[in-house]
Motif scaffolding. Structure first.
Motif, short mmCIF file in Angstrom:
data_model
loop_
_atom_site.label_atom_id
_atom_site.label_comp_id
_atom_site.label_asym_id
_atom_site.label_seq_id
_atom_site.Cartn_x
_atom_site.Cartn_y
_atom_site.Cartn_z
N ILE A 125 0.86 -1.18 0.00
CA ILE A 125 0.00 0.00 0.00
C ILE A 125 0.90 1.22 0.00
N GLY A 126 0.73 2.06 -1.02
CA GLY A 126 1.59 3.23 -1.19
C GLY A 126 1.13 4.43 -0.39
N GLN A 127 1.83 5.51 -0.58
CA GLN A 127 1.50 6.76 0.09
C GLN A 127 0.26 7.38 -0.55
N PRO A 128 -0.57 8.02 0.24
CA PRO A 128 -1.74 8.71 -0.31
C PRO A 128 -1.30 9.73 -1.37
N TYR A 129 -2.11 9.83 -2.40
CA TYR A 129 -1.81 10.69 -3.54
C TYR A 129 -2.96 11.67 -3.70
N THR A 130 -2.67 12.96 -3.53
CA THR A 130 -3.70 13.97 -3.72
C THR A 130 -3.56 14.52 -5.13
N PRO A 131 -4.59 14.36 -5.96
CA PRO A 131 -4.49 14.82 -7.34
C PRO A 131 -4.36 16.34 -7.44
N VAL A 132 -3.61 16.78 -8.44
CA VAL A 132 -3.43 18.20 -8.72
C VAL A 132 -4.10 18.50 -10.05
N TYR A 133 -4.97 19.50 -10.04
CA TYR A 133 -5.70 19.87 -11.25
C TYR A 133 -6.13 21.32 -11.15
N THR A 134 -6.58 21.89 -12.27
CA THR A 134 -7.02 23.28 -12.29
C THR A 134 -8.54 23.34 -12.31
N GLY A 135 -9.07 24.47 -11.89
CA GLY A 135 -10.52 24.66 -11.92
C GLY A 135 -11.23 23.76 -10.92
N ARG A 136 -12.54 23.65 -11.08
CA ARG A 136 -13.33 22.81 -10.18
C ARG A 136 -13.16 21.33 -10.45
N ARG A 137 -13.07 20.98 -11.72
CA ARG A 137 -13.03 19.56 -12.07
C ARG A 137 -11.85 19.16 -12.92
N GLY A 138 -11.02 20.10 -13.30
CA GLY A 138 -9.86 19.78 -14.12
C GLY A 138 -10.24 19.48 -15.57
N THR A 139 -9.22 19.39 -16.39
CA THR A 139 -9.43 19.11 -17.81
C THR A 139 -9.32 17.60 -18.05
N ALA A 140 -9.76 17.18 -19.23
CA ALA A 140 -9.64 15.76 -19.59
C ALA A 140 -8.17 15.33 -19.59
N GLU A 141 -7.29 16.21 -20.04
CA GLU A 141 -5.86 15.90 -20.06
C GLU A 141 -5.33 15.73 -18.64
N GLU A 142 -5.79 16.59 -17.72
CA GLU A 142 -5.35 16.48 -16.33
C GLU A 142 -5.86 15.18 -15.70
N MET A 143 -7.09 14.79 -16.03
CA MET A 143 -7.63 13.54 -15.48
C MET A 143 -6.83 12.35 -15.98
N GLN A 144 -6.44 12.38 -17.26
CA GLN A 144 -5.64 11.29 -17.81
C GLN A 144 -4.26 11.27 -17.16
N LYS A 145 -3.67 12.44 -16.94
CA LYS A 145 -2.36 12.50 -16.29
C LYS A 145 -2.44 11.97 -14.86
N ILE A 146 -3.49 12.31 -14.14
CA ILE A 146 -3.66 11.80 -12.78
C ILE A 146 -3.77 10.28 -12.81
N ALA A 147 -4.57 9.75 -13.73
CA ALA A 147 -4.73 8.30 -13.85
C ALA A 147 -3.40 7.63 -14.22
N ASP A 148 -2.66 8.23 -15.16
CA ASP A 148 -1.36 7.68 -15.56
C ASP A 148 -0.37 7.71 -14.40
N ASP A 149 -0.35 8.83 -13.66
CA ASP A 149 0.56 8.95 -12.51
C ASP A 149 0.21 7.91 -11.45
N LEU A 150 -1.07 7.72 -11.20
CA LEU A 150 -1.50 6.75 -10.20
C LEU A 150 -1.09 5.34 -10.61
N LEU A 151 -1.31 4.99 -11.87
CA LEU A 151 -0.92 3.66 -12.35
C LEU A 151 0.60 3.48 -12.27
N ARG A 152 1.33 4.52 -12.61
CA ARG A 152 2.79 4.48 -12.51
C ARG A 152 3.20 4.21 -11.06
N GLU A 153 2.53 4.86 -10.11
CA GLU A 153 2.81 4.64 -8.69
C GLU A 153 2.52 3.20 -8.28
#
Length: 169
Positions: A125-153
């Motif tokens: 079990i890894g360290q908690p990861y708080t997503p970083v994004y802009t605006g209220r909900r972020g962009t589609a690109e930011e959501m994909q980057k968060i998902a990619d970063d999480l999978l990488r972790e």
């Protein structure tokens, strides 16, 4: 790595850990198995498209104070290679979208290798990861980057690779 991963993880957690699992709808086709896994807290997701009901259930789960287990690859993956198509593992943005919309803290979990009865399975079990994004909900690109970063972790926890490239920070 297998359909047993949610069960292996759930049995390693404390009894009072409130866990629900988003599982592929194919697991719910057998009525007896469907009943068992629903009683265990699982709910189905149609991986072929945007399953609004599964997303709503996931959001309600988190908002009610429960924990949610999602597999961001959306398929069984062995050694970073998708079982069905042989392509490198790919994270779908759904886990990131659900995390951002609920304000949840994402926690990468690595469940190692082949499951064998009466043999230990390594769970990290890894360290908690708080997503970083802009605006209220972020962009589609930011959501994909968060998902990619999480999978990488997730894969880095087990020293594994995705797509032939080492996963390290």
């Amino acid at each position: 790595a297998s359909n047993w991963d949610p069960l292996v993880l759930a049995t390693a957690l404390p009894m009072d850990y409130r866990l629900r699992v988003m599982g592929k709808e194919e697991l719910f086709q057998n009525p007896i198995l469907a009943w068992v896994i629903r009683v265990g807290g699982a709910f189905p997701v149609n991986r072929g498209g945007a399953d609004i009901q599964a997303v709503k259930t996931a959001i309600q789960t988190i908002q009610s104070g429960q924990n949610l287990l999602i597999f961001p690859e959306g398929t069984t993956v062995r050694n970073g290679i998708g079982k069905a198509d042989g392509l490198p593992a790919h994270a779908h943005s759904g886990a990131a979208v659900i995390g951002v919309r609920t304000g949840a803290i994402l926690v990468p979990v690595f469940v190692d290798g082949e499951k064998r009865t009466f043999h230990r399975t390594r769970i990290i079990i890894g360290q908690p990861y708080t997503p970083v994004y802009t605006g209220r909900r972020g962009t589609a690109e930011e959501m994909q980057k968060i998902a990619d970063d999480l999978l990488r972790e997730v894969y880095a926890l087990g020293g594994q690779q995705v797509g032939g490239a080492p996963l390290c920070k």
